[in-house]
Design an enzyme around this catalytic site. Structure first.
Site, PDB file in Angstrom:
ATOM      1  N   HIS A  12       0.830  -1.221   0.000  1.00 46.86           N
ATOM      2  CA  HIS A  12       0.000   0.000   0.000  1.00 46.86           C
ATOM      3  C   HIS A  12       0.865   1.273   0.000  1.00 46.86           C
ATOM      4  O   HIS A  12       0.451   2.306   0.546  1.00 46.86           O
ATOM      5  CB  HIS A  12      -0.958  -0.022   1.208  1.00 46.86           C
ATOM      6  CG  HIS A  12      -0.256  -0.070   2.542  1.00 46.86           C
ATOM      7  ND1 HIS A  12      -0.693  -0.844   3.587  1.00 46.86           N
ATOM      8  CD2 HIS A  12       0.849   0.569   3.004  1.00 46.86           C
ATOM      9  CE1 HIS A  12       0.103  -0.684   4.627  1.00 46.86           C
ATOM     10  NE2 HIS A  12       1.046   0.178   4.290  1.00 46.86           N
ATOM     11  N   HIS A  59      -1.606   4.258  10.011  1.00 49.91           N
ATOM     12  CA  HIS A  59      -0.256   4.814  10.222  1.00 49.91           C
ATOM     13  C   HIS A  59      -0.289   6.127  11.004  1.00 49.91           C
ATOM     14  O   HIS A  59       0.651   6.908  10.928  1.00 49.91           O
ATOM     15  CB  HIS A  59       0.437   5.048   8.883  1.00 49.91           C
ATOM     16  CG  HIS A  59       0.631   3.833   8.036  1.00 49.91           C
ATOM     17  ND1 HIS A  59      -0.403   3.169   7.428  1.00 49.91           N
ATOM     18  CD2 HIS A  59       1.757   3.155   7.699  1.00 49.91           C
ATOM     19  CE1 HIS A  59       0.075   2.142   6.739  1.00 49.91           C
ATOM     20  NE2 HIS A  59       1.381   2.113   6.891  1.00 49.91           N
ATOM     21  N   HIS A 193      10.269  -3.901   4.360  1.00 45.79           N
ATOM     22  CA  HIS A 193      10.773  -2.526   4.285  1.00 45.79           C
ATOM     23  C   HIS A 193      11.010  -1.959   5.678  1.00 45.79           C
ATOM     24  O   HIS A 193      10.375  -2.368   6.644  1.00 45.79           O
ATOM     25  CB  HIS A 193       9.860  -1.597   3.472  1.00 45.79           C
ATOM     26  CG  HIS A 193       8.474  -1.376   3.994  1.00 45.79           C
ATOM     27  ND1 HIS A 193       7.533  -2.352   4.121  1.00 45.79           N
ATOM     28  CD2 HIS A 193       7.843  -0.230   4.402  1.00 45.79           C
ATOM     29  CE1 HIS A 193       6.391  -1.849   4.564  1.00 45.79           C
ATOM     30  NE2 HIS A 193       6.559  -0.556   4.758  1.00 45.79           N
ATOM     31  N   GLU A 240       4.101  -5.119   8.893  1.00 49.67           N
ATOM     32  CA  GLU A 240       2.686  -5.012   8.478  1.00 49.67           C
ATOM     33  C   GLU A 240       2.258  -6.205   7.608  1.00 49.67           C
ATOM     34  O   GLU A 240       1.072  -6.353   7.311  1.00 49.67           O
ATOM     35  CB  GLU A 240       2.373  -3.651   7.823  1.00 49.67           C
ATOM     36  CG  GLU A 240       3.178  -3.335   6.600  1.00 49.67           C
ATOM     37  CD  GLU A 240       3.098  -1.849   6.187  1.00 49.67           C
ATOM     38  OE1 GLU A 240       2.761  -0.967   6.991  1.00 49.67           O
ATOM     39  OE2 GLU A 240       3.406  -1.593   5.017  1.00 49.67           O
TER      40      GLU A 240
HETATM   41  C1  DHB Z   1       6.273   3.388   2.313  1.00 52.59           C
HETATM   42  C2  DHB Z   1       5.710   2.126   2.512  1.00 52.59           C
HETATM   43  C3  DHB Z   1       4.619   1.961   3.368  1.00 52.59           C
HETATM   44  O1  DHB Z   1       4.016   0.765   3.639  1.00 52.59           O
HETATM   45  C4  DHB Z   1       4.063   3.059   4.014  1.00 52.59           C
HETATM   46  O2  DHB Z   1       2.991   2.871   4.805  1.00 52.59           O
HETATM   47  C5  DHB Z   1       4.617   4.312   3.835  1.00 52.59           C
HETATM   48  C6  DHB Z   1       5.732   4.485   2.977  1.00 52.59           C
HETATM   49  C7  DHB Z   1       7.420   3.587   1.375  1.00 52.59           C
HETATM   50  O3  DHB Z   1       8.013   2.618   0.891  1.00 52.59           O
HETATM   51  O4  DHB Z   1       7.749   4.752   1.081  1.00 52.59           O
HETATM   52 FE    FE Z   2       2.639   0.954   5.426  1.00 55.49          FE
END
Ligand code: DHB
Ligand code: FE
Length: 287
Positions: A12, A59, A193, A240
């Site tokens: 997302h 978030h 990530h 997540e």
């Molecule tokens: C990014 C990824 C995410 O899941 C999020 O909630 C906010 C930013 C990103 O990769 O920039």
């Molecule tokens: Fe996210």
């Protein structure tokens, strides 16, 4: 009787929402990413869901560090978006389904999941972007939604095993709803990530590919991990992925993978999508 036609999990990343808002879907960088959603659209055309039960992590738009429910179920007639930064436009509201929301809330509570109910709930990019990816344009307002959040921001977080069991309780809840409905369950976030700290930019492709494989038929290989194992392997924000486990738990039938795609990176994230059909004989009875 409501029936779960299948589950879809997708990343997302806000940058995807910004690409949609700017109409960049056919730009060379974005085209392969958006093309990976065409088979998802075809599958949705075939199974024709009436409702999306969407599991995601807020978030900081609706909940913040001062009050952070582990699991929350939206029970509103409409879900509004709000300005959360990222340069994303605020999008129009999404229709809810309060009767199904309250049924899910009562059923999971009877199953010992002490959720928070929200009669007002702002939905952030983790809800709005997957809706726009799966139903581009007006289509995302033609389907009713039940948003369910999982805390991935304020420790302590729920464990992978607990998230999977929560999904099983959601599956039982949906299947005990009286109306003839076709329901798709969605999980949004991940894959690996980390946006901040010493490991900012961290991506773990072998772990992601293991998750994409095991989530189909050997989900216990993932639910055996502790929360901290998941943070180590997937990154502080990759955790997540727990929303995918909730989605997978809700699939009670024979689970068949229909499609998956993996692209690294989209923004700071390993972006992925998977479609899992939930086959059970009674599905054919719902016209
Ligand atoms: C990014 C990824 C995410 O899941 C999020 O909630 C906010 C930013 C990103 O990769 O920039
Ligand atoms: Fe996210």
């Amino acid at each position: 009787m409501a029936r779960i036609v299948g589950g879809i999990a997708t990343s997302h990343v806000p940058m995807i929402g910004s690409a949609i808002a700017r109409g960049l879907q056919n730009e060379p960088f974005w085209k392969p990413f958006f093309d990976a959603y065409k088979p998802v659209h075809e599958w949705l055309e075939a199974v024709r869901p009436d409702v999306a039960v969407l599991i995601y992590n807020d978030h900081g738009l609706n909940f913040f560090l001062d009050k952070m429910p582990t699991f929350a179920v939206g029970a509103a007639a409409q879900y509004y978006n709000g300005d959360e930064g990222w340069g994303l436009p605020v999008v129009p509201p999404f229709p809810g389904y309060p009767e199904l929301s309250w049924h899910v809330a009562e059923s999971v509570m009877a199953d010992e999941f002490d959720i928070t109910t929200c009669q007002e709930m702002l939905v952030d990019h983790a809800f709005t972007i997957p809706m726009a990816l799966l139903w581009p344009g007006e289509g995302s307002r033609a389907i009713r939604t039940v948003p369910i959040t999982v805390n991935h921001v304020q420790y302590p977080l729920p464990s992978p095993a607990r998230c999977y069991k929560f999904g099983q309780a959601i599956g039982r809840a949906i299947e005990s709803f009286d109306d003839d409905l076709r329901v798709v369950v969605m999980g949004t976030g991940g894959l690996s990530h980390q946006l901040d700290g010493k490991r900012a930019g961290f991506i773990n492709k072998p772990f992601d590919l293991m998750c994409l494989d095991k989530i189909v038929g050997d989900v216990e290989a993932i639910t055996r991990l502790s929360t901290l194992d998941l943070v180590r392997q997937a990154g502080a924000q990759g955790v997540e992925f727990q929303t995918w486990l909730v989605m997978r738990g809700a699939l009670t039938g024979e689970v068949v993978k229909k499609h998956s795609s993996y692209r690294v990176p989209i923004s700071n994230t390993a972006a992925a999508v998977i479609v899992l059909e939930n086959k059970y004989p009674a599905l054919a009875e719902i016209a």
